[in-house]
Enzyme design. Structure first.
Site, PDB file in Angstrom:
ATOM      1  N   LEU A   1      -4.961  -0.112  -3.286  1.00 31.50           N
ATOM      2  CA  LEU A   1      -5.844  -0.664  -2.265  1.00 31.50           C
ATOM      3  C   LEU A   1      -5.095  -0.998  -0.980  1.00 31.50           C
ATOM      4  O   LEU A   1      -4.116  -1.763  -0.999  1.00 31.50           O
ATOM      5  CB  LEU A   1      -6.539  -1.919  -2.815  1.00 31.50           C
ATOM      6  CG  LEU A   1      -7.521  -2.621  -1.856  1.00 31.50           C
ATOM      7  CD1 LEU A   1      -8.698  -1.700  -1.532  1.00 31.50           C
ATOM      8  CD2 LEU A   1      -8.009  -3.932  -2.468  1.00 31.50           C
ATOM      9  N   ASP A   2      -5.573  -0.427   0.131  1.00 29.64           N
ATOM     10  CA  ASP A   2      -5.055  -0.735   1.474  1.00 29.64           C
ATOM     11  C   ASP A   2      -3.546  -0.545   1.578  1.00 29.64           C
ATOM     12  O   ASP A   2      -2.872  -1.249   2.329  1.00 29.64           O
ATOM     13  CB  ASP A   2      -5.437  -2.161   1.886  1.00 29.64           C
ATOM     14  CG  ASP A   2      -6.933  -2.358   2.002  1.00 29.64           C
ATOM     15  OD1 ASP A   2      -7.636  -1.382   2.323  1.00 29.64           O
ATOM     16  OD2 ASP A   2      -7.412  -3.486   1.766  1.00 29.64           O
ATOM     17  N   ALA A   3      -2.999   0.400   0.832  1.00 31.61           N
ATOM     18  CA  ALA A   3      -1.550   0.608   0.824  1.00 31.61           C
ATOM     19  C   ALA A   3      -1.161   2.038   1.162  1.00 31.61           C
ATOM     20  O   ALA A   3      -0.011   2.414   0.994  1.00 31.61           O
ATOM     21  CB  ALA A   3      -0.977   0.219  -0.541  1.00 31.61           C
TER      22      ALA A   3
END
Length: 319
Positions: A262-264
């Site tokens: 996530l969001d990486a």
């Protein structure tokens, strides 16, 4: 295809990454010179190391707008070369076939791509209820500022249908169950709708849904998200509320590729705006939306123009 058939602005764009070693630039530019190609833009990013006079001279071969940067960690060399298409005496397919031999010389780990700036680029947008990023991209596409056409917009709510259809673009509403465990069929419908257009970019324009790992893999290198914080700070939901609770003095937005983490995903572009103690969450949301619009549009344009090279968790962006 003759030179007369090609627009003067049309470019064949070569992007390449490989383990760094002497002579790479000289080999690429000599290949282009052999058929009289004109390099109108060139960017370089390579591992820094001591160079002798001969190697330094080899690295000085390049086109206009040449830029060099050093990366001592990866040990890789990256380049983006824009060749004026009117100076290439054959088509893109033959250019690819010929360059494949050069890439093989540079080593088995070489990663490269050749794009035609005159070819139609397609985008599909995924949205939810917030329309600021959608509205901005629709306007840019309508004005010709975005180097692609928006083929369709898919929303998990119907709120943005009228805005989309006013621009003559089809809108598809896909209902998502409240229980995340039951969303598999909805995501499969989204996948079918997106893949029908074979887009170069799948843009999560404040979609507010976490893509399942299999979709992240399926759209790897094409799925682009705008996250409303300066990552890696404030990952996940309600980042403005998280930022307010921490009393930060800068808020930001991040355009990045979507991965299962996530969001990486690899970051394409970021920007920030200063706030102070008098700003509440609503102020931060309003101010942040302006940053989100610009950062997403900028990152998407760079992706479509072949300016972003991904290496592991990092990107090289020839902006």
């Amino acid at each position: 295809m003759s030179a007369a058939d090609l627009s003067d602005d049309r470019r064949y764009v070569l992007t390449l990454g490989c383990p760094d070693r002497p002579g790479i630039i000289a080999r690429i530019t000599s290949f282009i010179a052999e058929f009289g190609g004109s390099i109108v833009e060139a960017g370089y990013h390579s591992a820094a190391r001591a160079q002798g006079p001969e190697e330094a001279a080899q690295r000085d071969h390049g086109g206009s707008s040449e830029r060099r940067r050093s990366d001592t960690d990866s040990g890789w060399f990256f380049t983006r070369q824009a060749i004026k298409a009117a100076t290439v005496p054959f088509g893109l397919d033959e250019l690819r076939d010929r360059f494949a031999g050069v890439a093989a010389e540079l080593g088995p780990d070489t990663e490269w791509e050749l794009l035609d700036s005159g070819a139609k680029r397609r985008i599909v947008l995924l949205v939810s209820k917030d329309g600021h990023c959608l509205h901005d991209l629709l306007g840019r596409a309508t004005s010709g500022e975005l180097p692609a056409t928006i083929e369709a917009v898919i929303g998990n709510h119907p709120d943005l249908a009228a805005m989309t259809e006013a621009h003559g673009i089809p809108f598809h509403h896909v209902e998502f169950p409240k229980d995340p465990a039951e969303r598999g069929p909805a995501f499969e419908t989204v996948r079918e709708l997106v893949d029908a257009h074979d887009p170069q970019a799948v843009v999560l324009a404040r979609f507010m849904q976490v893509l399942p790992a299999e979709l992240c893999e399926h759209w790897a290198g094409r799925a682009i998200n705008i996250h409303h914080s300066f990552l890696p700070s404030f990952v996940g939901a309600r980042p403005y509320h998280q930022a307010f609770a921490r009393g930060v003095k800068l808020i930001g937005a991040t355009c990045h590729y979507v991965t299962a983490e996530l969001d990486a995903g690899p970051i394409i572009e970021q920007d920030v705006s200063r706030i102070d103690h008098a700003d509440d969450v609503r102020d931060m949301v309003r101010q942040g939306r302006d940053i989100e619009r610009v950062v997403l549009a900028r990152g998407l344009r760079w992706h479509l123009e072949g300016r972003v090279l991904v290496h592991g968790r990092r990107t090289v962006v020839f902006s």
